[in-house]
Scaffold this motif. Structure first.
Motif, PDB file in Angstrom:
ATOM      1  N   ASP A 211       0.804  -1.192  -0.140  1.00  0.00           N
ATOM      2  CA  ASP A 211      -0.032  -0.036   0.139  1.00  0.00           C
ATOM      3  C   ASP A 211       0.934   1.228  -0.084  1.00  0.00           C
ATOM      4  N   LEU A 212       2.007   1.295   0.626  1.00  0.00           N
ATOM      5  CA  LEU A 212       2.860   2.392   0.747  1.00  0.00           C
ATOM      6  C   LEU A 212       3.410   2.605  -0.639  1.00  0.00           C
ATOM      7  N   ILE A 213       3.843   1.657  -1.418  1.00  0.00           N
ATOM      8  CA  ILE A 213       4.402   1.901  -2.765  1.00  0.00           C
ATOM      9  C   ILE A 213       3.361   2.175  -3.679  1.00  0.00           C
ATOM     10  N   LEU A 214       2.337   1.528  -3.586  1.00  0.00           N
ATOM     11  CA  LEU A 214       1.212   1.969  -4.899  1.00  0.00           C
ATOM     12  C   LEU A 214       0.582   3.322  -4.476  1.00  0.00           C
ATOM     13  N   GLY A 215       0.299   3.660  -2.938  1.00  0.00           N
ATOM     14  CA  GLY A 215      -0.212   5.074  -2.382  1.00  0.00           C
ATOM     15  C   GLY A 215       0.810   6.210  -2.599  1.00  0.00           C
ATOM     16  N   ASP A 216       2.154   5.753  -3.104  1.00  0.00           N
ATOM     17  CA  ASP A 216       3.059   6.484  -2.909  1.00  0.00           C
ATOM     18  C   ASP A 216       3.207   7.364  -1.470  1.00  0.00           C
ATOM     19  N   VAL A 217       3.121   6.797  -0.356  1.00  0.00           N
ATOM     20  CA  VAL A 217       3.043   7.386   0.828  1.00  0.00           C
ATOM     21  C   VAL A 217       4.324   7.903   1.368  1.00  0.00           C
ATOM     22  N   LYS A 218       4.429   9.286   1.673  1.00  0.00           N
ATOM     23  CA  LYS A 218       5.628   9.926   2.053  1.00  0.00           C
ATOM     24  C   LYS A 218       5.779  10.121   3.775  1.00  0.00           C
ATOM     25  N   ASP A 219       6.764  10.521   4.282  1.00  0.00           N
ATOM     26  CA  ASP A 219       7.072  10.404   5.545  1.00  0.00           C
ATOM     27  C   ASP A 219       6.370  11.509   6.229  1.00  0.00           C
ATOM     28  N   ASN A 220       5.563  12.405   5.444  1.00  0.00           N
ATOM     29  CA  ASN A 220       4.838  13.423   6.217  1.00  0.00           C
ATOM     30  C   ASN A 220       3.208  13.209   6.205  1.00  0.00           C
TER      31      ASN A 220
END
Length: 225
Positions: A211-220
């Motif tokens: 999910d992090l990769i597909l959603g491009d979840v950044k540290d903020n």
């Protein structure tokens, strides 16, 4: 003047820590690994049931820059990105390799800017939790819960020559191997047992590495807090 007391667990007495020596593939790379907990240092000094040593030092903190991974500024993913960058382990699946690349690209702090790094210690049991997250087996929430198991040790790592120049040896204590090796193993085994028990409560709707990769979840992103 602001001084702190540090302990370094070892199988030998180290009266003068040397900059540039040690293992490159430790949690935070090359450096001198210490703790402010003498009992934890004694455990680290006993990887077998032979006696070890808890070396005691005083460190002048004034003028030193500190990367505190335990502060609210950082998340578990920053810690994990550093572990991935420095520790050696097999990336057996495409998702692990993609996850490792994504975390290093988006969450890896530049340690070269700091004299000290403060953060968790990745004992073998905790390293397995990190691998499980990278394998998409557990969620971000489950990883965070796992990090709290077994009273995971906190460490302070000297990274710069400036820090090495300011550390002064005070004394040492013998760490009884039979006692502290047993304590070390018991703590790790308890963490593993508690971890397995915690997995009984699945987190199907949680945030996984995919999910992090597909959603491009950044540290903020608020979802990481």
């Amino acid at each position: 003047m602001s001084k702190i007391i540090l302990y370094h667990g070892s199988e030998k007495i180290i009266s003068k820590p040397e900059f540039g020596k040690g293992k490159v593939y430790n949690d935070y790379g090359l450096g001198f690994y210490c703790t402010q907990n003498i009992e934890l240092a004694k455990e680290w000094a006993c990887p077998s049931d032979n006696d070890g040593f808890s070396n005691c030092y005083e460190l002048e903190m004034d003028g030193l820059s500190v990367l505190d991974l335990l502060s609210a500024t950082f998340t578990t993913l920053h810690w994990l990105a550093i572990i991935i960058a420095y520790r050696r382990f097999d990336m057996d699946t495409p998702i692990m390799r993609q996850g490792a690349y994504y975390l290093k690209k988006n969450y890896l702090p530049d340690l070269s800017k700091f004299d000290l790094v403060k953060g968790y210690r990745a004992d073998d049991s905790y390293f397995s939790f990190a691998q499980a997250f990278l394998s998409n087996q557990i969620s971000y929430k489950q990883l965070g819960n796992a990090m709290k198991l077994g009273k995971m040790g906190e460490q302070i790592v000297l990274k710069s020559k400036k820090a090495f120049d300011l550390i002064e040896f005070q004394k040492y204590e013998v760490a009884e191997g039979k006692k502290y090796y047993t304590l070390r193993m018991n703590r790790m085994e308890k963490a593993k047992a508690d971890y397995k028990k915690s997995l009984e409560d699945s987190d199907i709707s949680g945030l996984f590495i995919r999910d992090l990769i597909l959603g491009d979840v950044k540290d903020n992103d608020p979802c990481l807090r």
